[in-house]
Design a protein around this motif. Sequence first.
Motif, PDB file in Angstrom:
ATOM      1  N   LYS A 149       0.822  -1.209   0.000  1.00 19.64           N
ATOM      2  CA  LYS A 149       0.000   0.000   0.000  1.00 19.64           C
ATOM      3  C   LYS A 149       0.860   1.264   0.000  1.00 19.64           C
ATOM      4  O   LYS A 149       0.502   2.276  -0.630  1.00 19.64           O
ATOM      5  CB  LYS A 149      -0.927  -0.018   1.224  1.00 19.64           C
ATOM      6  CG  LYS A 149      -1.958   1.084   1.246  1.00 19.64           C
ATOM      7  CD  LYS A 149      -2.997   0.915   0.148  1.00 19.64           C
ATOM      8  CE  LYS A 149      -4.086   1.970   0.277  1.00 19.64           C
ATOM      9  NZ  LYS A 149      -5.045   1.913  -0.856  1.00 19.64           N
ATOM     10  N   LYS A 150       2.001   1.203   0.678  1.00 24.76           N
ATOM     11  CA  LYS A 150       2.899   2.361   0.756  1.00 24.76           C
ATOM     12  C   LYS A 150       3.838   2.461  -0.440  1.00 24.76           C
ATOM     13  O   LYS A 150       4.643   3.391  -0.521  1.00 24.76           O
ATOM     14  CB  LYS A 150       3.718   2.284   2.046  1.00 24.76           C
ATOM     15  CG  LYS A 150       2.891   2.478   3.303  1.00 24.76           C
ATOM     16  CD  LYS A 150       3.758   2.333   4.547  1.00 24.76           C
ATOM     17  CE  LYS A 150       2.941   2.527   5.815  1.00 24.76           C
ATOM     18  NZ  LYS A 150       3.768   2.353   7.045  1.00 24.76           N
ATOM     19  N   GLY A 151       3.776   1.487  -1.365  1.00 25.49           N
ATOM     20  CA  GLY A 151       4.625   1.525  -2.543  1.00 25.49           C
ATOM     21  C   GLY A 151       6.046   1.055  -2.307  1.00 25.49           C
ATOM     22  O   GLY A 151       6.936   1.315  -3.125  1.00 25.49           O
ATOM     23  N   LEU A 152       6.283   0.361  -1.202  1.00 22.77           N
ATOM     24  CA  LEU A 152       7.627  -0.124  -0.888  1.00 22.77           C
ATOM     25  C   LEU A 152       7.990  -1.378  -1.692  1.00 22.77           C
ATOM     26  O   LEU A 152       9.167  -1.719  -1.823  1.00 22.77           O
ATOM     27  CB  LEU A 152       7.740  -0.416   0.609  1.00 22.77           C
ATOM     28  CG  LEU A 152       7.479   0.774   1.535  1.00 22.77           C
ATOM     29  CD1 LEU A 152       7.537   0.332   2.992  1.00 22.77           C
ATOM     30  CD2 LEU A 152       8.499   1.880   1.271  1.00 22.77           C
ATOM     31  N   ILE A 153       6.984  -2.067  -2.180  1.00 24.23           N
ATOM     32  CA  ILE A 153       7.182  -3.219  -3.068  1.00 24.23           C
ATOM     33  C   ILE A 153       6.163  -3.093  -4.200  1.00 24.23           C
ATOM     34  O   ILE A 153       5.180  -2.355  -4.103  1.00 24.23           O
ATOM     35  CB  ILE A 153       7.005  -4.568  -2.325  1.00 24.23           C
ATOM     36  CG1 ILE A 153       5.676  -4.603  -1.562  1.00 24.23           C
ATOM     37  CG2 ILE A 153       8.167  -4.833  -1.389  1.00 24.23           C
ATOM     38  CD1 ILE A 153       5.421  -5.903  -0.817  1.00 24.23           C
ATOM     39  N   ASP A 154       6.407  -3.847  -5.285  1.00 24.32           N
ATOM     40  CA  ASP A 154       5.544  -3.728  -6.463  1.00 24.32           C
ATOM     41  C   ASP A 154       4.364  -4.695  -6.441  1.00 24.32           C
ATOM     42  O   ASP A 154       3.335  -4.428  -7.075  1.00 24.32           O
ATOM     43  CB  ASP A 154       6.363  -3.978  -7.741  1.00 24.32           C
ATOM     44  CG  ASP A 154       7.497  -2.978  -7.898  1.00 24.32           C
ATOM     45  OD1 ASP A 154       7.280  -1.792  -7.607  1.00 24.32           O
ATOM     46  OD2 ASP A 154       8.605  -3.405  -8.308  1.00 24.32           O
ATOM     47  N   GLY A 155       4.526  -5.834  -5.784  1.00 29.75           N
ATOM     48  CA  GLY A 155       3.462  -6.824  -5.792  1.00 29.75           C
ATOM     49  C   GLY A 155       3.641  -7.833  -4.681  1.00 29.75           C
ATOM     50  O   GLY A 155       4.653  -7.838  -3.970  1.00 29.75           O
ATOM     51  N   LEU A 156       2.641  -8.708  -4.547  1.00 26.63           N
ATOM     52  CA  LEU A 156       2.657  -9.748  -3.527  1.00 26.63           C
ATOM     53  C   LEU A 156       2.463 -11.118  -4.167  1.00 26.63           C
ATOM     54  O   LEU A 156       1.557 -11.294  -4.994  1.00 26.63           O
ATOM     55  CB  LEU A 156       1.541  -9.515  -2.505  1.00 26.63           C
ATOM     56  CG  LEU A 156       1.589  -8.232  -1.688  1.00 26.63           C
ATOM     57  CD1 LEU A 156       0.313  -8.090  -0.857  1.00 26.63           C
ATOM     58  CD2 LEU A 156       2.812  -8.212  -0.795  1.00 26.63           C
TER      59      LEU A 156
END
Length: 226
Positions: A149-156
């Motif tokens: 949500k914070k944009g620290l990673i691109d996907g899960l």
Amino acid sequence: MQQQIYRVGVEDIDYYPMYSNKSALDNPGFLIDVLEIFAKQHNIKFEYIHLPTTRFHEWYQKENIDFRLPDHSLWNSGNEGLVFSEDIINLRADTVVLKENRKLPESEIRTIGTLYGFIPGPQWASRIEENNIEFVYEGSTRILIRMLKKGLIDGLDLNIHVVKHYATELGYDANDFALATHAPSTQFSYQLSTTSHPDIIRQFDAFLENAKNEVAALKRANNIYN
């Protein structure tokens, strides 16, 4: 007639509605719901032992369990002697992203979050070999969702139903999370495994064949639509 008790090793993580950690006694999740119906029909009792995902391959040797749930042959390289049930549920391994990024080109998906102990899906094998994707591991589904949500990673690399459940719990709009349309995907399933009770596995397979309506009802009750 006294019930036979069997020990089932379950991953001790937040992964509802599939399964839950040891603190969630009132909401064990879909997989345990299925086993409980089977157990009642066969007058047996399952005792659920929640164990660290990071030591998944050591459970049978060190934890004295009878069954492991969930399991799959793809997660077990060189682990001979395991007997697997038929598929309890078939799923698709996709990449969960923020809704506004669902059409992001695959080349722009560079960091994937997943849980400690989880193995990256085979759909990412070529990217891993080329060393142009990074997997970020955390011990909490909630933390991973916050990072996305914070944009620290691109996907899960997590199941979409699981993400939506915990996103809602965290106060996010579940519809803000979606499947990446241009990321690779693959099919997989959850199974029950054993090293010492193939007779129970055979009974469980027969149950799965005969209880399709009950299993489908459990999916709906747990908001699993696949």
